[in-house]
Design an enzyme around this catalytic site. Sequence first.
Site, short mmCIF file in Angstrom:
data_model
loop_
_atom_site.label_atom_id
_atom_site.label_comp_id
_atom_site.label_asym_id
_atom_site.label_seq_id
_atom_site.Cartn_x
_atom_site.Cartn_y
_atom_site.Cartn_z
N GLY A 87 0.86 -1.18 0.00
CA GLY A 87 0.00 0.00 0.00
C GLY A 87 0.89 1.22 0.00
N SER A 119 5.74 -5.23 -1.35
CA SER A 119 5.68 -3.80 -1.68
C SER A 119 6.07 -2.96 -0.47
CB SER A 119 4.29 -3.46 -2.22
OG SER A 119 4.27 -2.18 -2.79
N ALA A 120 5.14 -2.19 0.10
CA ALA A 120 5.47 -1.38 1.28
C ALA A 120 5.97 -2.23 2.43
CB ALA A 120 4.24 -0.58 1.72
N HIS A 156 8.91 -2.70 -6.97
CA HIS A 156 8.25 -2.36 -8.24
C HIS A 156 9.24 -1.73 -9.22
CE1 HIS A 156 4.18 -3.03 -6.57
NE2 HIS A 156 4.60 -2.36 -5.51
N GLU A 191 9.09 -6.39 -10.27
CA GLU A 191 7.88 -7.11 -9.90
C GLU A 191 8.03 -8.60 -10.21
OE1 GLU A 191 4.44 -5.26 -11.55
OE2 GLU A 191 4.47 -3.66 -10.04
#
Length: 245
Positions: A87, A119-120, A156, A191
């Site tokens: 997020g 991700s985060a 990413h 990714e």
Amino acid sequence: MDVVALSSSRVGNSSYLEPAIPYLKELFGTRLIDIAFIPFATVGSFQDYYEKVTEAFSGFPYNIHLATSQNVKQLLENCKGVMVGGGNTFKLLHDLYSTDAIELLRTKIKEGIPYLGWSAGSNILGGTICTTNDMPIIYPKSFKALGIFPFQINPHYHNHSIQGFNGETRDQRITEFLTLNKNTSVVAIPEGSALVMKRGVVTFRGEEGTRFFEVDGTVKKEVVQNGNRIDILHSTQERETGILP
């Protein structure tokens, strides 16, 4: 420490959290265990996020528990594994500080609790979140993160130039960071790939090579292929810099 840091929750047209599936048994095993899921990176409903995650992992024998601002520290004390979702990285770090959970999370990881982030949730494993791709939609107490990896994370990762687009490429952004923070390095993970830490050894896993950036007079970029170690490439130590609050 047993850590899996995924670049993303999807790759291409994959289903949600499909890139995580190959790592779950390796990280959490095959027995029934309690796992804390920390959804703080979302600006939406924690419950909705939790339901997406539990649906994606429904084929595994894990009891996944939703962490909230009220129970996150209790869950971290009692659960046998941790998942931290993606997020907004600023929102995630803000909530970890505001709930006074960040030090406990760092301690539990160092004590050996298995950790899965995407991700985060991967971004916060570096020394700071200063190489996130996210907008600073909320201001955390500090940009200092967990410091589990001896380098910065950029998830990413891509470095495509778009015709007619005049903004900076990802490599240019990372170069800007390293120009002001010469005593660190950045691992940029595409990714569909991941960083895996076992007993202090960090390896890259993914079909497309990851990029390792460091300052050696000027900013250098090295491509690291699947299965190769990354921790030994990092020859300098994280330090506080003037740009950090």
